[in-house]
Design a protein around this motif. Structure first.
Motif, short mmCIF file in Angstrom:
data_model
loop_
_atom_site.label_atom_id
_atom_site.label_comp_id
_atom_site.label_asym_id
_atom_site.label_seq_id
_atom_site.Cartn_x
_atom_site.Cartn_y
_atom_site.Cartn_z
N GLU A 79 0.80 -1.46 0.04
CA GLU A 79 0.07 0.43 -0.47
C GLU A 79 0.98 1.43 -0.47
OE1 GLU A 79 -2.97 -0.41 3.09
OE2 GLU A 79 -3.78 -2.71 2.15
N TYR A 80 2.05 1.26 0.76
CA TYR A 80 2.76 2.20 1.21
C TYR A 80 3.46 2.29 -0.93
CZ TYR A 80 6.58 5.49 1.73
OH TYR A 80 6.98 6.77 2.05
N GLU A 81 2.60 3.67 -1.04
CA GLU A 81 3.14 4.01 -2.77
C GLU A 81 4.41 4.15 -3.34
OE1 GLU A 81 2.69 7.89 -5.45
OE2 GLU A 81 0.97 7.78 -4.31
N ASP A 116 3.23 -3.90 4.45
CA ASP A 116 4.05 -3.19 3.73
C ASP A 116 5.83 -3.72 4.35
OD1 ASP A 116 2.08 -2.56 2.23
OD2 ASP A 116 2.04 -0.53 2.75
N ARG A 117 5.37 -3.55 5.32
CA ARG A 117 7.04 -3.25 6.01
C ARG A 117 8.01 -4.53 5.79
NH1 ARG A 117 12.01 -1.83 6.50
NH2 ARG A 117 11.12 0.12 6.69
N TYR A 118 7.44 -6.25 5.50
CA TYR A 118 7.62 -7.16 5.62
C TYR A 118 8.64 -7.24 4.31
CZ TYR A 118 8.24 -11.77 5.22
OH TYR A 118 9.42 -13.45 4.51
N ASN A 119 7.54 -6.40 3.38
CA ASN A 119 7.38 -6.92 1.49
C ASN A 119 8.44 -5.26 1.44
OD1 ASN A 119 5.21 -7.86 1.60
ND2 ASN A 119 4.56 -6.45 0.28
N GLU A 164 -0.21 -13.95 6.40
CA GLU A 164 -1.42 -14.11 8.06
C GLU A 164 -0.86 -12.44 8.01
OE1 GLU A 164 1.52 -16.53 9.50
OE2 GLU A 164 1.32 -18.74 8.92
N ASN A 165 -0.78 -11.84 7.29
CA ASN A 165 -0.85 -10.38 7.69
C ASN A 165 -0.72 -9.29 7.04
OD1 ASN A 165 1.11 -10.52 10.46
ND2 ASN A 165 2.39 -12.55 8.73
N ASP A 166 -1.59 -8.73 6.74
CA ASP A 166 -1.91 -7.56 5.93
C ASP A 166 -1.34 -6.01 6.42
OD1 ASP A 166 -3.50 -6.71 7.06
OD2 ASP A 166 -5.48 -7.69 6.31
N GLY A 167 -1.93 -5.00 5.54
CA GLY A 167 -1.43 -3.36 6.09
C GLY A 167 -0.48 -3.34 6.00
N GLU A 168 0.02 -2.07 7.52
CA GLU A 168 1.33 -1.80 7.60
C GLU A 168 2.58 -2.99 7.60
OE1 GLU A 168 2.94 0.20 11.95
OE2 GLU A 168 1.29 1.39 10.22
N MET A 169 1.92 -4.11 8.82
CA MET A 169 3.05 -5.17 8.37
C MET A 169 3.17 -5.43 7.57
SD MET A 169 3.80 -4.65 11.86
CE MET A 169 3.69 -3.34 11.68
N LEU A 178 15.26 0.87 -2.30
CA LEU A 178 13.97 0.11 -1.32
C LEU A 178 14.32 0.74 -0.73
CD1 LEU A 178 14.09 -3.38 -3.01
CD2 LEU A 178 11.73 -1.93 -2.03
N SER A 179 15.86 1.37 0.66
CA SER A 179 16.51 1.01 1.51
C SER A 179 15.83 2.49 1.68
CB SER A 179 17.53 1.32 1.67
OG SER A 179 18.33 -0.29 1.10
N GLN A 180 15.57 3.53 0.58
CA GLN A 180 14.99 5.21 1.21
C GLN A 180 13.35 5.04 1.40
OE1 GLN A 180 16.83 7.51 -1.95
NE2 GLN A 180 18.53 7.88 -1.28
N ALA A 181 12.78 4.23 0.72
CA ALA A 181 11.77 3.79 1.14
C ALA A 181 11.33 3.40 2.45
CB ALA A 181 11.17 3.17 -0.39
#
Length: 162
Positions: free
Chosen positions: A36-38, A97-100, A90-95, A148-151
């Motif tokens: 979700e994080y653009e 995004d962070r994992y991705n 098993e996860n969605d949303g913010e978690m 990706l690191s900056q994102a």
């Protein structure tokens, strides 16, 4: 794996990267769709297109070293994809995004190491054209990691401010 020469190591390394890049074309599309994080979504989408170019460039590398394009399964990339699929179920949303972002960074680190190795092997074996092609992809992988690191940093900052 028993091998007798630098050339054999090079061919096996390029075959593994050919497999890896083919797997990552689909995986990066999945990451872009799930994120979700653009800024991260855009990084995944752009790198997916670039990765398709890496597949084609590896075909040029095969030609430059006098080999037919062929894949060799790479368990590292298979494990990263499998681990991601399980987490995403098993996860969605913010978690998610962070994992991705994290799994994207892990994958880039792996690719940077692999491309660094085969670039060196190609040079050592006297395949200058192949080494140049591999070096080009290595630089693009380093750029993708930086993006990706900056994102990831921006994502973390946005969550602190929320």
């Amino acid at each position: 794996m028993t091998t007798d020469s630098t050339e054999e190591l090079l061919v096996e390394g390029v075959q593994e990267l050919y497999y890896t890049e083919q797997q990552l074309v689909d995986a990066l599309e999945t990451l872009a769709d799930q994120t979700e994080y653009e800024a991260a979504q855009q990084a995944f989408s752009e790198h997916r297109d670039e990765t398709q170019g890496h597949v084609e460039r590896l075909e040029d590398v095969f030609e430059a070293i006098g080999e037919e394009p062929q894949t060799k399964e790479e368990r590292v990339v298979d494990a990263l994809i499998e681990e991601h699929e399980q987490f995403a179920q098993e996860n969605d949303g913010e978690m998610l995004d962070r994992y991705n972002i994290s799994v994207g960074q892990k994958t880039e680190h792996y690719e940077i190491a692999a491309y660094g190795n085969v670039t060196s092997l190609a040079g050592k074996a006297g395949y200058d054209e192949a080494a140049d092609l591999l070096e080009e992809t290595l630089r693009e992988e380093e750029d993708a990691l930086e993006e990706l690191s900056q994102a990831g940093e921006q994502f973390d900052q946005s969550k602190v401010e929320s």
